[in-house]
Design a protein around this motif. Sequence first.
Motif, PDB file in Angstrom:
ATOM      1  N   ASN A 239       0.848  -1.263   0.158  1.00 29.60           N
ATOM      2  CA  ASN A 239       0.225  -0.034  -0.062  1.00 29.60           C
ATOM      3  C   ASN A 239       0.898   1.387  -0.188  1.00 29.60           C
ATOM      4  OD1 ASN A 239       0.947  -0.510   2.617  1.00 29.60           O
ATOM      5  ND2 ASN A 239      -1.058   0.218   3.647  1.00 29.60           N
ATOM      6  N   ALA A 240       1.514   1.611  -1.159  1.00 27.61           N
ATOM      7  CA  ALA A 240       2.562   2.561  -1.230  1.00 27.61           C
ATOM      8  C   ALA A 240       2.264   3.886  -1.014  1.00 27.61           C
ATOM      9  CB  ALA A 240       3.470   2.267  -2.633  1.00 27.61           C
ATOM     10  N   LEU A 241       0.888   4.208  -1.130  1.00 30.17           N
ATOM     11  CA  LEU A 241       0.298   5.668  -1.192  1.00 30.17           C
ATOM     12  C   LEU A 241       0.156   5.928   0.326  1.00 30.17           C
ATOM     13  CD1 LEU A 241      -1.448   5.769  -4.550  1.00 30.17           C
ATOM     14  CD2 LEU A 241       0.746   6.540  -3.808  1.00 30.17           C
ATOM     15  N   GLY A 242      -0.077   4.928   1.132  1.00 29.35           N
ATOM     16  CA  GLY A 242      -0.074   5.395   2.715  1.00 29.35           C
ATOM     17  C   GLY A 242      -1.693   5.031   3.162  1.00 29.35           C
ATOM     18  N   ALA A 243      -2.700   4.274   2.299  1.00 33.94           N
ATOM     19  CA  ALA A 243      -3.701   4.065   2.817  1.00 33.94           C
ATOM     20  C   ALA A 243      -3.398   2.835   3.729  1.00 33.94           C
ATOM     21  CB  ALA A 243      -4.705   3.687   1.787  1.00 33.94           C
ATOM     22  N   ASN A 244      -3.572   3.193   5.323  1.00 35.48           N
ATOM     23  CA  ASN A 244      -3.130   2.234   5.972  1.00 35.48           C
ATOM     24  C   ASN A 244      -4.141   1.821   7.023  1.00 35.48           C
ATOM     25  OD1 ASN A 244      -3.169   4.517   7.776  1.00 35.48           O
ATOM     26  ND2 ASN A 244      -1.312   5.094   7.882  1.00 35.48           N
ATOM     27  N   MET A 245      -5.146   1.848   6.777  1.00 39.46           N
ATOM     28  CA  MET A 245      -6.350   1.316   7.688  1.00 39.46           C
ATOM     29  C   MET A 245      -6.990   0.072   6.747  1.00 39.46           C
ATOM     30  SD  MET A 245      -8.095   4.602   9.647  1.00 39.46           S
ATOM     31  CE  MET A 245      -7.038   6.031   9.752  1.00 39.46           C
ATOM     32  N   PRO A 246      -7.607  -0.669   7.618  1.00 38.97           N
ATOM     33  CA  PRO A 246      -7.980  -2.126   6.920  1.00 38.97           C
ATOM     34  C   PRO A 246      -8.702  -1.882   5.487  1.00 38.97           C
ATOM     35  CG  PRO A 246      -8.616  -2.187   9.173  1.00 38.97           C
ATOM     36  CD  PRO A 246      -8.055  -0.725   8.985  1.00 38.97           C
ATOM     37  N   ALA A 247      -9.416  -0.936   5.309  1.00 39.46           N
ATOM     38  CA  ALA A 247      -9.940  -0.793   3.744  1.00 39.46           C
ATOM     39  C   ALA A 247      -8.768  -0.528   2.781  1.00 39.46           C
ATOM     40  CB  ALA A 247     -11.013   0.353   3.834  1.00 39.46           C
ATOM     41  N   GLY A 248      -7.970   0.411   2.986  1.00 42.06           N
ATOM     42  CA  GLY A 248      -6.902   0.608   2.217  1.00 42.06           C
ATOM     43  C   GLY A 248      -6.039  -0.627   1.903  1.00 42.06           C
ATOM     44  N   ILE A 249      -5.674  -1.184   2.871  1.00 39.53           N
ATOM     45  CA  ILE A 249      -4.705  -2.323   2.928  1.00 39.53           C
ATOM     46  C   ILE A 249      -5.360  -3.447   2.122  1.00 39.53           C
ATOM     47  CG2 ILE A 249      -3.877  -4.243   4.331  1.00 39.53           C
ATOM     48  CD1 ILE A 249      -3.578  -2.118   6.603  1.00 39.53           C
ATOM     49  N   THR A 250      -6.725  -3.763   2.304  1.00 41.71           N
ATOM     50  CA  THR A 250      -7.643  -4.817   1.718  1.00 41.71           C
ATOM     51  C   THR A 250      -7.347  -4.537  -0.238  1.00 41.71           C
ATOM     52  OG1 THR A 250      -8.882  -5.320   3.341  1.00 41.71           O
ATOM     53  CG2 THR A 250      -9.643  -5.794   1.179  1.00 41.71           C
ATOM     54  N   SER A 251      -7.682  -3.091  -0.139  1.00 39.64           N
ATOM     55  CA  SER A 251      -7.653  -2.636  -1.642  1.00 39.64           C
ATOM     56  C   SER A 251      -6.195  -2.787  -2.225  1.00 39.64           C
ATOM     57  CB  SER A 251      -7.872  -1.155  -1.783  1.00 39.64           C
ATOM     58  OG  SER A 251      -8.318  -0.640  -2.959  1.00 39.64           O
ATOM     59  N   ALA A 252      -5.261  -2.557  -1.741  1.00 37.82           N
ATOM     60  CA  ALA A 252      -3.831  -2.855  -2.074  1.00 37.82           C
ATOM     61  C   ALA A 252      -3.511  -4.171  -2.254  1.00 37.82           C
ATOM     62  CB  ALA A 252      -2.723  -2.208  -1.124  1.00 37.82           C
ATOM     63  N   LEU A 253      -3.876  -5.009  -1.349  1.00 38.47           N
ATOM     64  CA  LEU A 253      -3.493  -6.554  -1.779  1.00 38.47           C
ATOM     65  C   LEU A 253      -4.328  -7.194  -2.871  1.00 38.47           C
ATOM     66  CD1 LEU A 253      -3.265  -7.911   1.966  1.00 38.47           C
ATOM     67  CD2 LEU A 253      -1.391  -6.979   0.478  1.00 38.47           C
ATOM     68  N   ALA A 254      -5.605  -6.532  -3.020  1.00 38.77           N
ATOM     69  CA  ALA A 254      -6.426  -7.093  -3.984  1.00 38.77           C
ATOM     70  C   ALA A 254      -5.790  -6.910  -5.499  1.00 38.77           C
ATOM     71  CB  ALA A 254      -7.856  -6.447  -4.032  1.00 38.77           C
ATOM     72  N   GLY A 255      -4.759  -6.027  -5.259  1.00 42.38           N
ATOM     73  CA  GLY A 255      -4.050  -5.610  -6.855  1.00 42.38           C
ATOM     74  C   GLY A 255      -3.008  -6.413  -7.170  1.00 42.38           C
ATOM     75  N   GLY A 256      -2.525  -7.489  -6.085  1.00 40.53           N
ATOM     76  CA  GLY A 256      -1.244  -8.073  -6.277  1.00 40.53           C
ATOM     77  C   GLY A 256      -1.230  -9.595  -6.314  1.00 40.53           C
TER      78      GLY A 256
END
Length: 412
Positions: free
Chosen positions: A88-105
């Motif tokens: 989550n390189a852009l710093g969205a660091n709560m569960p929603a942002g983390i989930t979103s980042a992992l979904a892209g990898g």
Amino acid sequence: MAGNSDPLTPRAKLAVTAGKAVAAASRAAGRGSGSVIGGKVALRLDPDLLARLAQNLDVVLVSATNGKTTTTRLIAEALRAAGPVVSNALGANMPAGITSALAGGSDAKFGVIEVDEKYLAGVARDTDPKCIALLNLSRDQLDRAAETRMLAENWREGLAGSKAVVVANCDDPLVVWAASSSPNVIWVAAGQMWKDDAWSCPSCGGVMQRPGDDWFCGECGFRRPTPSWALSGDHVLDPHGSAWPIHLQLPGRANKANAASSAAVAAVFGVPPQVALERMYQVQAVAGRYDVVQFQNRDLRLLLAKNPAGWLETFSLIDPPPAPVILSVNARGADGTDTSWLWDVDYTRLTGHPIFVLGDRKLDLAVRLEVANQHFQVCENLDQAVQLCPPGRIEVIANYTAFQDLRRRVGN
């Protein structure tokens, strides 16, 4: 789990697809990256999605009050030597942002995740991390995060008995106390400029003794552990006593400290310090931080500082006087609405700099600078401040939403 190439249930796949669609719609509407709203929708559809997305990854969690976004970037670069990374390189660091980042990898081997301090214990439960990096704890967003010892208590309870290797800064007593409940800790001497949150013992409340770089509680014996990694000037000392040079494009002592912790994390995954540190050189700026931009035919360096510890580190890396300095402070939801922390910042360090003040809370800042005996001008906006600045590169220091406002204005 190499044989199980697709861990996602039909429900999880639907949640990922819906989250990506919502994020794309948010981006198209010009409302930012969409990662948070996309993650919220995905988690609503499948509350276990974060755990499912993490189960095929070797996960590293990074938490701290200051430096977590940069350290996450440095660790991600280092681990790319060993395989693909999702982060989550852009710093969205709560569960929603983390989930979103992992979904892209989907093809990633490693997940390098920055986590907001308040959410660390829950995200650690969901993602079963192999490694957790704990850098520092200091006062921040007093209206939201409460005081630092309560956060340390959350970490201590949440990480008790964790199977993760915890890489922790032994120079911060609050971090040491939080990490001491974990059975497997690697201590890094990364330094601590800001000491005002660690004068009393987190274990018993006694007064901390601080001879030199050491610290201990004279009442209960709680003391600084012996580090196996250390920052020493421009080098990282590894557990064998070898010194590895730090070459960074990012400025300041704090980023060398981040690199030392990142090298210790990389070693947990078998990436040698030399390789890890060489790869960290690739990082030039992190979500706009440290970028030098051209605006109105002037060079502006954009620096983010969100709390007293961050401002202290930032003052140590700006150009010497008489370099002009623009300060911008907001107090919106993402910043924390309480600006009393301004009184904890030593603004006398700016003596000799022409100072220009803007942001939603420019008058709060003006009062603080007046008391600190600084020469400053209050400005309506960035354009006016830049026009008033004398020659030289302009150092622009802003807290979170003020920083985003400035980036939009300069087209960064």
